[in-house]
Write a protein that holds these residues in place. Sequence first.
Motif: not given
Length: 278
Positions: A149-161, A260-270
């Motif tokens: 069972y997973l809580p919220a998940i974030y990272g690259t390719w996260q859907p816009e939902t 800082a590392n994980s969210i930066t990955q997502q921001v740069e990917h977007v």
Amino acid sequence: MDKAIIFGIYDFVSFHASQTLLNQGIEVVGISFEDKDEIPFYEEKRLEVGRNANFIEQSFSKWEKARELENSKTVLVFSIYDLYMLNKEAHFLKNRVMKPIVNYIEKNNKNLEIVCLLPIQELGSNSERQLGSFLDQVSRIAESMHVFYLPAIYGTWQPETFLFQQSILSKIQEVGIQKGDREWTEDILFVCDAVETIFDMVESEKPGKYVLQSGKKDYWSECAAYLQIDESFFTKDGSEPRKFENQMVTVPVRHITPIANSITQQVEHVRRLYQGNL
């Protein structure tokens, strides 16, 4: 494991699961429920995994017709979590989808490891009880089954939902953000950390039901604050932390990538993904 079959291969967590296993040299058969023209960023995702010689892509209809007997240790991955966040779990519950999967498991149960990923917010809900029919069928015939069972998940390719993805997009497209009614704000995990822990546990822990956690208080809020998301979106109802059934084992992820590392990955990917559309 020698091989993995991942259903909903181009969905968020499923896609990261495939990348993780491919990087470990494991053969991955990716099953898609949708036509490729219905999959967001299909070509970009296909480019990331398609060059790997261990990756095989199949439509569900093609896999259903073949359904070869497995002679080696194979992991089946079902990310109901992804379907839930995309409001598509009802598709999976249809008999024409579940029946061939259950039949396949029944024929190959001695060589299969079943991995089911579910949203934590569905514990005890009507949807979870509906899924329980599928899980009960599988648990009766499967030699080994891990349910996470997973809580919220974030990272690259996260859907816009997800609110995080909306927030990042709003800064480059000037669009508003809105938290969906399926958004979980009590805890959050970086997708790579979650997937790494899941497959480590599949290899090292006995079958059972597990709830993945960050182990950090107010971690969703901490990550949201890093993205400068307005505090009005934060959960502030004063409720006690959720308690789980006795058979549920709560497990913190084995590694937490710095925010800082994980969210930066997502921001740069977007930014890379959408810059051609700006």
